[in-house]
Design an enzyme around this catalytic site. Structure first.
Site, PDB file in Angstrom:
ATOM      1  N   CYS A   1       8.323  31.206  30.872  1.00 24.86           N
ATOM      2  CA  CYS A   1       7.085  31.113  31.676  1.00 24.86           C
ATOM      3  C   CYS A   1       7.016  29.796  32.148  1.00 24.86           C
ATOM      4  O   CYS A   1       7.773  28.730  31.612  1.00 24.86           O
ATOM      5  CB  CYS A   1       5.895  31.315  30.496  1.00 24.86           C
ATOM      6  SG  CYS A   1       5.829  32.872  29.890  1.00 24.86           S
TER       7      CYS A   1
ATOM      8  N   LYS B   1      15.143  32.250  33.151  1.00 27.66           N
ATOM      9  CA  LYS B   1      15.895  30.932  32.717  1.00 27.66           C
ATOM     10  C   LYS B   1      15.121  30.122  31.492  1.00 27.66           C
ATOM     11  O   LYS B   1      13.888  30.215  31.490  1.00 27.66           O
ATOM     12  CB  LYS B   1      15.786  30.290  33.701  1.00 27.66           C
ATOM     13  CG  LYS B   1      16.790  29.185  34.011  1.00 27.66           C
ATOM     14  CD  LYS B   1      17.840  29.453  34.686  1.00 27.66           C
ATOM     15  CE  LYS B   1      19.133  28.112  34.536  1.00 27.66           C
ATOM     16  NZ  LYS B   1      20.483  28.752  34.702  1.00 27.66           N
TER      17      LYS B   1
END
Ligand code: AGP
Length: 598
Positions: free
Chosen positions: A2, A593
């Site tokens: 997020c 990521k």
């Protein structure tokens, strides 16, 4: 996971939020949203899907204001949809909150609030915090947020704004990263420094339990009990252009091609004997009784490479551990041990927990990380920065190479008896060697056509080549969605050989000369079952060349550096296969990521 962005200052927040979210999309891309506060008017807009959907939705809207917060989501609680997207609100629609992390006691909190007749629209843990903020309002936003934070179990980076205190943002963190960008009369918030680098390179990396109150562009830092604290401002030397695609179709491709340049930085100032850039000297290194290399994913694969090197030069046993497993077993870690934790982001939750375990047991922790000021860098006793610049593509490429080279540099400095078959002079030539290896790309493109429609692809190798094979397989599966598996070549006949049939692609890495005959025999075995063999090796591997369907010849180098550069054709294979299949390379499905949740 997020992405978080926040802005307080004299400029219009919306373009800043959208710009920041564009840079953060790699952290999560199943929905996105913004909240803008204009005096007492709070506007929240959020949309399921990639950021572009939100951008299109907002294209003609003029949402003015003096502060704003934005979020790009990687779903944990609740499916990706408009309602579960952040920001979330309380029942009176007076608070807007965005959150990274997981609130573990949200179900209990929700039950209590339901008993008091509060209502919920979403399935998220975050909405519970928003509703609780409305329930607990004390008259000051900082006090309300810290009071609620005291009730939370789990991990968070929280950013809150409210019509009840127009002009203020309050944010805080516990285990999830949060960075404050310090501008001239303006303050930024982000989950990742690369998101705000275009505005300021002055950053404060908040510690666990830190809170910030930002009013009209100015900030004050507090602990959870509202005692004022101070933190050092750090200057980040990453270039803005490094966090941009600069005309390339994909960040991953750009990052593959940047490798020669960035490795120049990784080795810079670290090739001289006694370099101060090497955080642990030979004497100290020799004193360790055991080395634990702990990491996740690609960083774990890099650790497999380091194990052989460190054992060879130090004569100390090395265990390579998956952080997610290590943290939950009872490893026999001693106070004379060295923990080497490897991470691009420096924020991977499991690696952080493993680091805590190493430290609790008294071992010295050396962090090999890329992101300056990241949690692991701050927790470790010694730090070795990779210096490869921001890595945006979810599939790690240049950071992996930096991890290999970083470990090679450490091992070479500890190599008092010259056991590694490379020298500092040769390592100095590595950027040029990487550049030369790029010449294989056209050949790889053609080869990619022969494997892009296969469902199962096997990567095999022995010794250090097996470490590379593991990474090659991960790269391919995470962006092409094809099933790829890595095997130590000698293991094939213990089971997996049963799956090899006419046309099954086998990708062989064969840089280890002393293992070449053995690897070649394993290749004969798969050839005999009809496999389509693609091999990567140097020009001395005549026999392997003859029996392979395709042979990618590496430029001349020592065995050690041949292994290091062998990853480049494997990165190209992953990229070109995924590209042929039209996959979303920089944002592979279900992944993000920086894995800051368990
Ligand atoms: C790499 O391609 C992956 N996306 C992933 O395995 C990654 O390496 C892993 O999550 C560890 O991340 P870190 O290096 O930031 O700790």
């Amino acid at each position: 996971m997020c992405g978080i962005i926040g802005y307080s200052g004299p400029k219009e927040p919306l373009p800043i939020l959208i710009g920041g979210l564009s840079r953060l999309e790699y952290r999560g891309y199943d929905s996105a949203g913004v909240a803008i506060l204009d005096g007492e008017k709070l506007t929240i807009e959020k949309k399921e899907g990639k950021l572009q959907i939100l951008k299109d939705h907002l294209e003609n809207s003029k949402i003015n204001g003096n502060i704003g917060i934005g979020h790009t989501r990687w779903a944990t609680h609740g499916v990706p949809n408009d309602v579960n997207a952040h920001p979330h609100s309380d029942n009176q629609k007076e608070f807007a909150i965005i959150h990274n992390g997981i609130i573990e006691n949200y179900a209990e909190m929700k039950d209590d609030l339901l008993k008091e007749d509060f209502i919920f629209e979403s399935d998220t843990d975050t909405e519970v915090v928003a509703v609780e903020l409305g329930n607990q309002w004390t008259g000051r936003l900082l006090e309300t947020v810290t009071n609620v934070a005291k009730k939370l179990d789990g991990t968070y980076a929280l950013v809150v704004t409210s019509t009840k205190e127009p002009g203020t943002i309050v944010a805080g963190r516990m285990m999830s990263p949060l960075v404050l960008g310090v501008g001239e009369g303006e303050t930024f918030l982000a989950s990742d420094s690369a998101a705000i680098l275009e505005h300021t390179n002055k950053m404060i990396f908040l510690e666990n339990g830190d809170f910030v109150e930002i009013t009209n562009g100015k900030f004050k830092l507090f602990d959870i009990n509202m005692n004022e604290i101070s933190r050092e401002i750090q200057e980040i030397d990453w270039k803005v252009s490094e966090a941009e695609k600069s005309g390339y179709d994909h960040f991953m491709y750009k990052e593959i091609l940047e490798q020669a340049e960035v490795i120049e930085r990784t080795i810079s100032g670290r090739l001289e004997v006694g370099s101060e850039e090497i955080p642990i000297d030979l004497n100290k290194a020799k004193g360790f009784e055991k080395i634990w290399i702990v990491a996740c994913g690609t960083a774990y694969h890099a650790g497999l490479f380091g194990k052989d090197l460190f054992e060879k030069v130090l004569g100390v046993p090395v265990s390579v551990e998956l952080a997610s497993e290590f943290r939950y077993r009872e490893p026999i870690v001693g106070k004379n041990d060295l923990g080497i934790v490897i991470s691009q982001s420096g924020e991977t939750m499991d690696t952080i927990a493993a680091t805590e375990l190493l430290k609790e047991n008294g071992s010295h922790v050396l962090a090999l990380v890329n992101v300056v000021g990241s949690s692991l860098a701050r927790m470790a006793d010694s730090v070795f920065y990779l210096h490869v610049g921001p890595e945006i593509g979810v599939a790690s490429t240049k950071a992996y190479l930096g991890m290999l080279v970083g470990q090679l540099l450490l091992a070479k400095h500890w190599d008092s008896e010259g056991k590694l078959d490379t020298s500092f002079d040769e390592i100095k030539q590595l950027p040029a060697l990487i550049e030369k290896t790029f010449e294989c790309e056209d050949q790889v493109k053609k080869i990619s056509k022969s494997i892009n429609e296969k469902n199962d692809i096997y990567f095999i190798g022995r010794g250090l080549d097996y470490a590379l094979a593991a990474e090659g397989a991960l790269k391919l599966k995470e962006i092409s969605y094809l099933h790829a598996e890595a095997l130590a070549a000698g293991e094939l006949k213990h089971g997996t050989l049963a799956l090899i049939e006419e046309g099954t692609p086998i990708i062989v890495t064969a840089s280890q000369h002393h293992l070449l005959d053995k690897t070649t025999s394993n290749v004969q075995e798969v050839k005999a079952r009809g496999a389509y063999v693609i091999a990567v090796g140097d020009s001395s591997s005549k026999k392997l060349q003859d029996i392979s369907n395709d042979y990618i010849t590496l430029p001349e180098a020592s065995e050690m550096l041949s292994t290091v550069i062998s990853i480049i054709p494997l990165q190209f294979i992953a990229y070109h296969v995924a590209n042929l299949n039209g996959e979303s390379i920089d944002q592979p499905r279900n992944l993000a990521k920086s894995v800051t949740v368990e």
